[in-house]
Design an enzyme around this catalytic site. Structure first.
Site, PDB file in Angstrom:
ATOM      1  CB  VAL A  74      69.494  29.233  46.121  1.00 12.42           C
ATOM      2  CG1 VAL A  74      70.913  29.273  46.669  1.00 12.42           C
ATOM      3  CG2 VAL A  74      68.738  30.494  46.500  1.00 12.42           C
ATOM      4  CG  ASP A  96      60.687  38.366  53.813  1.00 11.90           C
ATOM      5  OD1 ASP A  96      59.672  38.055  54.469  1.00 11.90           O
ATOM      6  OD2 ASP A  96      61.039  37.759  52.789  1.00 11.90           O
TER       7      ASP A  96
END
Length: 883
Positions: free
Chosen positions: A534, A643
């Site tokens: 990211v 998740d």
């Protein structure tokens, strides 16, 4: 005349006057008693051979019977003073609100009579003809009673109920009334007309369903304040001062609970009513006023006929007409065609046979930028067809009044029998609406007058199709040319469907060069995870974004990329991260998110900086729970994140909480509860059902949330190596959280700790403050700690059905529901895993788990074989996956 005579005459006169006065008094008294008896309001009970009319009881406004505590009144009344229509009604005395109507579809005059006899109740019109009556009752009726509950009943001599108004509700149910499954409430036409309208609320074994002319437009479970607690069938709905519940019987188990906007005392009077516009409301009468506690659907445009036929309802309730239509002046409601040579068809009798018009006499008006209520509740009549085929299907069905066509999927939805209002939508929709119209002009005429209409209707569709075909041809041609020029390009999977699709609702599809410029050639990484890195970026409009670069995508990764776009691009919630756009470039995929400047929760919670205050942790817990509750029950399709962990919970400077990373999400229709073929997630947060081939449901996310809540409480990973005595840093209060060589060097001095087991043991001993991060000592009360610990343990129970829903978790955190007590027998598995974790051999490497369902394999870790049933509960080391 002598004195004696005078005296006698005087006495006689006085006696006569006294007799006349007495006689007059008796007559007046009798007249008064007769009048009073005829207009008396009875209390509680009436015996047979009773007759009443509004005119007879006009002094009491038609009231003739009240319940003993005077809460309810039976009357022959009109809805408005100027109305000449009268009904036998029951109303709430204090508010004068009608809760039941006998002859709603057959009003009477003020002189028409209601008769009560030993056979029941009959209402006659002015001609003496019965227009309403109770069903045939075989037993002899002994009395008519109006109970303090608002129930009008007929009883026999043994007080057995022979008939009751609660079995025949009209548009309202009241506090204490049981509304059984398959019963319906039907809205009145207007406040001045009690006749049954077109909106209906029906209780089914699965839900409460709102319909318009038989077409579903909303379900009770779709409302964000309506939460499902059980999968059992509904038996009845009950309403009281504390709330509204859909209950399974026997057992009185709440299946669906409506959380009302105001917490009130149990004595407050409530009603549930379907209004004339199709809105379902729950209102509370308090302090001589009505207060609305619940309204659904909250969006007024969800009402199917809000703007009349073919009208377009915008946010805020404003109405307009589509292109080619104008306001229907004849009905002052809805829209009609501007071209007088065209007309809207009327539905046939529902047989689906051809009407008198031939298919070539139909034209279709496109209506862009709209949604339609019905599409959420019906299936397409056909998938994978072209627009022309879809129109042909509609043309051949005389019940079809319009259609919606999916450009990408080729799905064809028909609007049959009734055409309502459209809902204006700012989102980019895959589907487009069309209204069917009849062209009455002579098709064989050589007149050019048809040309503008044909162009107006067909050119937008033809143009779009032509441009789409041309674009696909150009892309394929360019791809083939590029492939022949360079052998270094990737294989055909590099230019799959992701290169050409358009996702509805996404504002931007970024070019690769735009992202290179925004991230300064990807020079500022802010995190990394299982599929890539990211980067922080700044767009040309100065918007700060987070760019997630996903590399080396296999077939599963491509699927997850499409899933993440499809999900995040079409849902909007304050606690869910906003996806601004996406990009595909060769093997790489990019997701562009709003930037959360504090990064992920694990950085703040487990990092070396100052600790999060308890209130901050509590707000993080609430925000995360709200986001998950929206995914589970706020969307039209249930979404399971799969998740949930601190790395996927993002924070801003003002501690705004947003859930991210939907790449592992699973979309389920309300009816689906099957197994997934692959176990996905992060160890330490995986629920036991992943390993037992049980159905994966929203309760799987609840388990992961419970594990995150335990980490919020203690400020460290659940599965960590706690420092031995004397080695703990008094500033940070934790060691062994950071990855790298330092952690490895200190590991021989650390003792293994499985915090969920410690939480269970401290819960059994009532030592809740011992579980709170030491750096918060003295700043947290026992009650505050107990609330979160008990809630976390409820969430991590081994049996999924025992875990609360996320909606209930939110309610418990906010205090509208009491926190449950976890069952110890469903937490015993923590003792086994806690003991196993303390063994020296249980040192595992960092990894995400992905095991085909049904396979028991060994995961090699430092030379030790670890079975997945234990591995799944072991925590991964801190993972820098921030988005």
């Amino acid at each position: 005349m002598d004195n004696a005579t005078h005296l006698h005459f005087f006495k006689l006169t006085n006696s006569l006057s006294a007799w006349m006065a007495a006689t007059t008094t008796v007559v007046l008294l009798l007249l008064h008693l007769t009048t009073t008896t005829s207009t008396n309001i009875y209390s509680g009970t009436i015996t047979p051979n009773f007759t009443a009319s509004h005119y007879q009881f006009i002094e009491n406004s038609g009231d003739f019977l009240r319940s003993r505590n005077r809460n309810y009144t039976a009357a022959i009344a009109n809805p408005q003073p100027t109305s000449q229509s009268f009904y036998l009604v029951i109303y709430h005395t204090a508010s004068h609100t009608v809760i039941w109507t006998a002859n709603r579809n057959n009003p009477i005059s003020s002189s028409s009579q209601v008769h009560f006899s030993t056979t029941g109740i009959t209402i006659n019109n002015d001609s003496g003809k019965p227009i309403w009556s109770t069903p045939v009752i075989k037993s002899t009726v002994a009395a008519l009673q109006l109970l303090d509950s608002g129930n009008l009943i007929l009883i026999d001599q043994l007080n057995n109920t022979l008939w009751q108004s609660f079995d025949f509700p009209t548009d309202t149910i009241v506090s204490g009334q049981r509304f059984p499954v398959w019963k319906s409430l039907t809205a009145s036409i207007s406040p001045a007309d009690f006749s049954a309208g077109k909106y209906m609320f029906t209780l089914t074994p699965a839900d409460g369903v709102l319909t318009w002319q038989g077409l579903t437009y909303f379900k009770l479970s779709m409302d964000p304040n309506s939460f499902k607690n059980s999968d059992r069938p509904v038996s009845y709905l009950t309403l009281n001062g504390s709330g509204c519940n859909l209950v399974h019987d026997p057992g009185s188990e709440t299946v669906i609970k409506i959380l009302l906007t105001s917490a009130v005392s149990g004595s407050d009077y409530r009603i549930l009513k379907i209004l004339t516009d199709g809105t379902l409301v729950i209102m509370r009468y308090t302090n001589n006023n009505w207060v609305t506690d619940f309204t659904t659907p909250a969006d007024g445009c969800r009402s199917p006929f809000r703007c009349g036929m073919a009208g377009v309802c915008a946010s805020g309730g404003g109405c307009s007409c589509p292109a080619g239509f104008g306001t229907d002046r004849s009905s002052n409601s809805g829209c009609s065609l501007s071209d007088n040579s065209l007309s809207l068809p009327k539905s046939c009798d529902g047989t689906g046979s051809l009407s008198h018009q031939q298919p070539e006499n139909y034209v279709y008006f496109p209506v862009a930028g709209v949604k339609y209520f019905l599409i959420d509740f019906i299936n397409p009549v056909q998938n994978g067809v072209g627009l022309v085929t879809c129109q042909d299907i509609c043309s051949a069905n005389c019940s079809c009044l319009g259609l919606f066509y999916g450009n990408k999927s080729g799905s064809c939805y028909l609007i049959e029998n009734h055409l309502g209002s459209f809902i204006s939508s700012n989102e980019e929709n895959d589907s487009m609406g069309f209204i069917k119209a009849i062209d009455s002009r002579d098709r064989n005429s050589t007149s050019n007058s048809d040309f503008p209409m044909v162009i107006m209707v067909l050119l937008p569709v033809s143009g779009v199709l032509l441009i789409s075909i041309l674009a696909v041809w150009m892309r394929r041609t360019r791809y083939k040319r590029t492939k022949s020029d360079s052998k270094k390009l990737v294989d055909n999977s590099c230019l799959d469907d992701l290169e050409m699709f358009v996702i509805a609702g996404l504002p931007v599809r970024f070019g690769y060069e735009d992202l290179v410029e925004a991230t300064v050639n990807f020079s500022t990484p802010v995190g990394s995870g299982g599929f890539g890195t990211v980067y922080k970026g700044v767009l040309r409009d100065k918007t700060v974004v987070a760019v997630k670069k996903i590399t080396a995508l296999g077939s599963q990764g491509k699927k997850e990329f499409g899933t993440e776009i499809a999900i995040i691009g079409n849902i909007h919630h304050v606690n869910l991260v906003k996806l601004k756009g996406f990009c595909t470039h060769k093997r790489d995929r990019f997701l562009v998110y709003e930037y959360m400047n504090r990064g992920s929760l694990d950085r703040t919670l487990f990092g070396p900086g100052p600790p999060l205050e308890w209130q901050e942790r509590f707000e993080i817990a609430v925000g995360t729970a709200r986001g998950l509750a929206y995914l589970h029950s706020g969307c039209e399709h249930k979404i399971i994140h799969c998740d949930v962990k601190p790395e996927n919970i993002l924070l801003s400077d003002d501690m705004q909480v947003k859930i991210s990373d939907f790449g592992l999400s699973k979309l389920l229709s309300p009816e689906q509860s099957g197994l997934f073929t692959t176990m996905r997630g992060t160890r330490g947060y995986l629920a036991p059902e992943w390993l037992t081939n049980e159905a994966i449901s929203d309760k799987t996310d609840v388990y992961s949330y419970g594990m995150v809540l335990l980490e919020l409480i203690q400020g460290r990973k659940n599965c960590a190596h706690a420092p031995t005595h004397g080695s703990e840093n008094p500033t940070t209060g934790a060691q062994g959280q950071s990855s790298g060589s330092s952690g490895s060097q200190n590991r021989h001095r650390a003792r293994p700790l499985y915090f969920p087991l410690q939480a269970l043991e401290m819960h059994e001993q009532g030592r809740y403050l011992d579980l709170v991060e030491p750096r918060l000592a003295g700043r947290v009360t026992k009650d505050e700690a107990e609330k979160l610990v008990k809630l976390a343990l409820c969430c991590v129970q081994e049996e999924p059905s025992l875990r609360p829903t996320m909606a209930n978790v939110v309610a418990m955190l906010e205090g509208t529901l009491p926190v449950g007590t976890p069952r110890l027998e469903s937490l015993n598995f923590l003792r086994f895993y806690g003991r196993r974790f303390s063994e020296p051999s249980m040192v595992a490497t960092e990894a995400e788990v992905e095991i085909p369902s049904g396979f028991m394999v060994s995961i090699e870790s430092s030379g030790t074989s670890v079975s997945p049933d234990l591995f799944s509960y072991m925590s991964s080391q801190q993972q820098r996956n921030n988005y």
